[in-house]
Design a protein around this motif. Structure first.
Motif, short mmCIF file in Angstrom:
data_model
loop_
_atom_site.label_atom_id
_atom_site.label_comp_id
_atom_site.label_asym_id
_atom_site.label_seq_id
_atom_site.Cartn_x
_atom_site.Cartn_y
_atom_site.Cartn_z
N GLN A 164 8.72 36.86 -20.29
CA GLN A 164 8.41 36.56 -19.17
C GLN A 164 6.64 37.94 -18.87
O GLN A 164 6.82 38.61 -18.13
N PRO A 165 6.03 37.40 -19.69
CA PRO A 165 4.68 38.29 -19.44
C PRO A 165 4.03 37.59 -18.13
O PRO A 165 4.28 36.76 -17.53
N GLU A 166 2.99 38.51 -18.11
CA GLU A 166 2.52 38.20 -16.41
C GLU A 166 1.15 37.48 -17.55
O GLU A 166 -0.30 38.52 -17.80
N VAL A 167 1.10 36.48 -16.42
CA VAL A 167 0.19 35.58 -16.71
C VAL A 167 -0.57 34.97 -15.67
O VAL A 167 0.21 34.75 -15.04
N ARG A 168 -2.37 34.99 -15.50
CA ARG A 168 -2.10 34.07 -15.33
C ARG A 168 -2.66 32.57 -15.20
O ARG A 168 -3.27 32.66 -16.48
N LEU A 169 -2.63 31.73 -14.81
CA LEU A 169 -2.33 30.61 -15.44
C LEU A 169 -3.84 29.45 -14.52
O LEU A 169 -3.92 29.07 -13.41
N ILE A 170 -4.57 28.83 -15.44
CA ILE A 170 -5.70 28.37 -15.49
C ILE A 170 -5.72 26.99 -15.28
O ILE A 170 -5.50 27.14 -16.98
N SER A 171 -5.12 26.23 -15.08
CA SER A 171 -4.96 24.30 -15.80
C SER A 171 -7.16 23.60 -15.68
O SER A 171 -7.24 23.37 -14.40
N ALA A 172 -6.96 22.51 -16.53
CA ALA A 172 -7.97 21.11 -16.18
C ALA A 172 -7.30 19.87 -16.37
O ALA A 172 -6.80 20.21 -16.95
N ALA A 173 -8.05 19.29 -15.70
CA ALA A 173 -8.11 17.78 -16.19
C ALA A 173 -8.94 17.09 -15.27
O ALA A 173 -10.11 17.74 -14.57
N GLN A 174 -9.08 15.85 -16.10
CA GLN A 174 -10.55 15.12 -15.63
C GLN A 174 -10.27 14.09 -14.76
O GLN A 174 -11.05 13.59 -14.20
N ARG A 175 -8.74 14.20 -13.89
CA ARG A 175 -8.59 13.41 -13.19
C ARG A 175 -7.87 14.17 -11.85
O ARG A 175 -7.29 15.03 -12.62
N PRO A 176 -8.05 13.74 -10.44
CA PRO A 176 -6.97 14.82 -10.03
C PRO A 176 -5.66 14.65 -9.78
O PRO A 176 -5.23 13.74 -10.93
N LEU A 177 -4.84 15.30 -9.83
CA LEU A 177 -3.55 15.64 -10.42
C LEU A 177 -2.28 14.67 -9.45
O LEU A 177 -1.48 14.36 -10.16
N GLY A 178 -3.30 14.63 -8.18
CA GLY A 178 -2.34 13.59 -7.43
C GLY A 178 -2.07 12.13 -8.48
O GLY A 178 -1.14 11.44 -8.59
N GLU A 179 -3.05 11.69 -8.76
CA GLU A 179 -3.54 10.91 -10.24
C GLU A 179 -2.17 10.56 -10.58
O GLU A 179 -1.60 9.71 -11.37
N LEU A 180 -2.81 11.75 -11.87
CA LEU A 180 -1.29 12.11 -12.87
C LEU A 180 0.50 12.02 -12.52
O LEU A 180 0.20 11.31 -13.33
N VAL A 181 0.60 11.96 -11.32
CA VAL A 181 1.72 12.00 -10.58
C VAL A 181 1.84 10.86 -10.54
O VAL A 181 2.98 10.23 -10.64
N GLU A 182 1.26 9.79 -9.66
CA GLU A 182 1.76 8.58 -9.53
C GLU A 182 1.71 7.36 -10.53
O GLU A 182 2.24 6.67 -10.57
N GLU A 183 0.90 8.51 -11.67
CA GLU A 183 1.18 7.23 -13.13
C GLU A 183 2.22 8.01 -13.68
O GLU A 183 2.31 7.18 -15.11
N GLY A 184 2.79 8.58 -13.14
CA GLY A 184 4.22 9.08 -14.29
C GLY A 184 3.70 10.58 -15.12
O GLY A 184 4.69 10.14 -16.41
N LEU A 185 2.33 10.46 -15.35
CA LEU A 185 2.36 11.56 -16.37
C LEU A 185 1.57 13.16 -16.22
O LEU A 185 2.59 13.86 -17.38
N LEU A 186 2.62 13.18 -14.85
CA LEU A 186 2.69 14.55 -14.54
C LEU A 186 3.80 14.84 -13.50
O LEU A 186 3.72 13.86 -12.26
N ARG A 187 4.73 15.83 -13.96
CA ARG A 187 6.06 15.31 -12.52
C ARG A 187 4.83 16.97 -11.51
O ARG A 187 3.99 17.59 -11.54
N ARG A 188 5.59 15.93 -10.58
CA ARG A 188 5.52 16.54 -8.71
C ARG A 188 5.41 18.21 -8.60
O ARG A 188 5.02 18.58 -8.31
N ASP A 189 6.63 18.37 -9.33
CA ASP A 189 7.49 19.08 -8.86
C ASP A 189 6.33 20.22 -9.79
O ASP A 189 5.92 21.35 -9.22
#
Length: 366
Positions: A164-189
């Motif tokens: 369990q390292p102590e890391v800050r996570l920053i992520s990036a995507a070309q589209r809003p994450l809500g769209e990725l969830v609706e398309e099944g590319l990203l888990r909602r949780d």
């Protein structure tokens, strides 16, 4: 409620005391910031300083080339984290290799694993891990990343021991994450774990007032690098063309175009439209590059002046350096043109313009 930072976010500008310098860095060295004068960029700088000092996870959204990586590094620099900044694109390798990169493996985990490999998340302990191209994150890697973000750590491949390292996570995507969830590319949780704060970057075509400052920042880098003969400045005609361009590749594409133009205009005072790359005009939809059209005009002007480069340049309304460059790029035989000019003068014949059109005239460059 997650913090959402966009063009309308009323976050005040930070004071100088907000600036945190990484270990080993000079106190006089401020973080590299997004360049521009638009209201969006002004708010973005303030937002990065405000969000950067909070220990929250951040999602950065924006089209390709808008500067998501720059913003992620700026967030890390504004934080008080002493560990490293490590970046990885989710689409850079096959899903199995991505998991190995993120979580590492122990010796003997698979054939060829002759020693323990530290994963990127463990290597970023005490610092920031930037996961880019989130839209390409494989379904296989998402459950393990979710467990890590839930505080359960992760087990390197081939091991039962969780880390369990102590890391800050920053992520990036070309589209809003809500769209990725609706398309099944990203888990909602997983979305709920990642999206504590969101920074949305606007495309360059929506903020043309930033094009000039960005182009000038590229030219300053050329001057700082000590270009022989100096670095030219943008002419008003060139800047107007840059501001009309749609820039599908955004800041990255603009910087590339200015780089090419600066090299093409080496030794001259100004960068003219003819110095811009051919693809620039194809995307702009204005036809071929002005310089490509002038190659025939250069030949006509040289024949009309019996091969006198300076006179041909004055006739066209361009510099003699431009004419010489067109001669070199088009393969014109200047010596042959001069011989033909002398023969025409001896026998009283009028020099023939390129293409044999005796009625054509060379017009000054527009």
């Amino acid at each position: 409620m997650p913090l959402v930072v966009d063009a309308k976010s009323p976050i005040p500008a930070p004071s100088r005391s907000v600036l945190t310098v990484l270990p080993g860095a000079s106190l006089s060295t401020a973080p590299a910031e997004p360049v521009g004068v638009s209201a969006h960029i002004v708010r973005l700088r303030a937002s990065c300083a405000a969000v950067g000092r909070w220990p929250c996870r951040v999602v950065i959204t924006g089209e390709t080339g808008t500067g998501k990586g720059l913003v992620a590094r700026l967030l890390h620099q504004y934080s008080a984290r002493a560990g490293p900044f490590i970046q990885r694109g989710a689409g850079e390798a096959a899903p199995s290799l991505l998991q190995d990169d993120l979580f590492g493996h122990v010796r003997g985990a698979y054939t060829g694993a002759t020693e323990r490999r530290v994963g990127l998340l463990e290597a970023a302990d005490g610092g920031t891990f930037f996961l880019d191209e989130l839209q390409d994150l494989s379904a296989e890697a998402q459950p393990a990343l979710l467990l890590f973000l839930d505080g359960h750590g992760f087990a390197p491949l081939g091991s039962y021991r969780r880390i369990q390292p102590e890391v800050r996570l920053i992520s990036a995507a070309q589209r809003p994450l809500g769209e990725l969830v609706e398309e099944g590319l990203l888990r909602r949780d997983l979305l709920y774990r990642l999206r504590q704060a969101t920074i949305a970057l606007r495309p360059l075509r929506e903020r043309p007032e930033d094009i000039g400052p960005i182009a000038e920042s590229v030219l300053r880098r050329h001057r700082t690098a000590g270009c022989d003969g100096g670095c030219p400045r943008l002419s008003a005609r060139t800047l107007a063309l840059l501001e009309r361009h749609p820039w599908p590749g955004n800041v990255r594409e603009l910087e590339s175009a200015v780089d090419v133009a600066a090299y093409a205009a080496h030794g001259e005072e100004t960068i003219e439209p003819e110095h811009l790359p051919e693809w620039f005009f194809e995307e702009l939809g204005t036809g071929p590059r002005p310089g490509a059209v002038r190659e025939r005009e250069v030949e006509a002007a040289l024949r009309a002046t019996q091969g006198n480069v300076e006179a041909a340049a004055r006739r066209m309304g361009v510099s003699s350096k431009t004419v010489r460059r067109r001669i070199a790029s088009s393969g014109l035989d200047l010596a042959a043109i001069r011989r033909e000019g002398k023969e025409s003068a001896r026998f009283g014949r009028r020099p023939q313009p390129a293409g044999g059109d005796t009625n054509s005239a060379v017009q000054p460059a527009q």
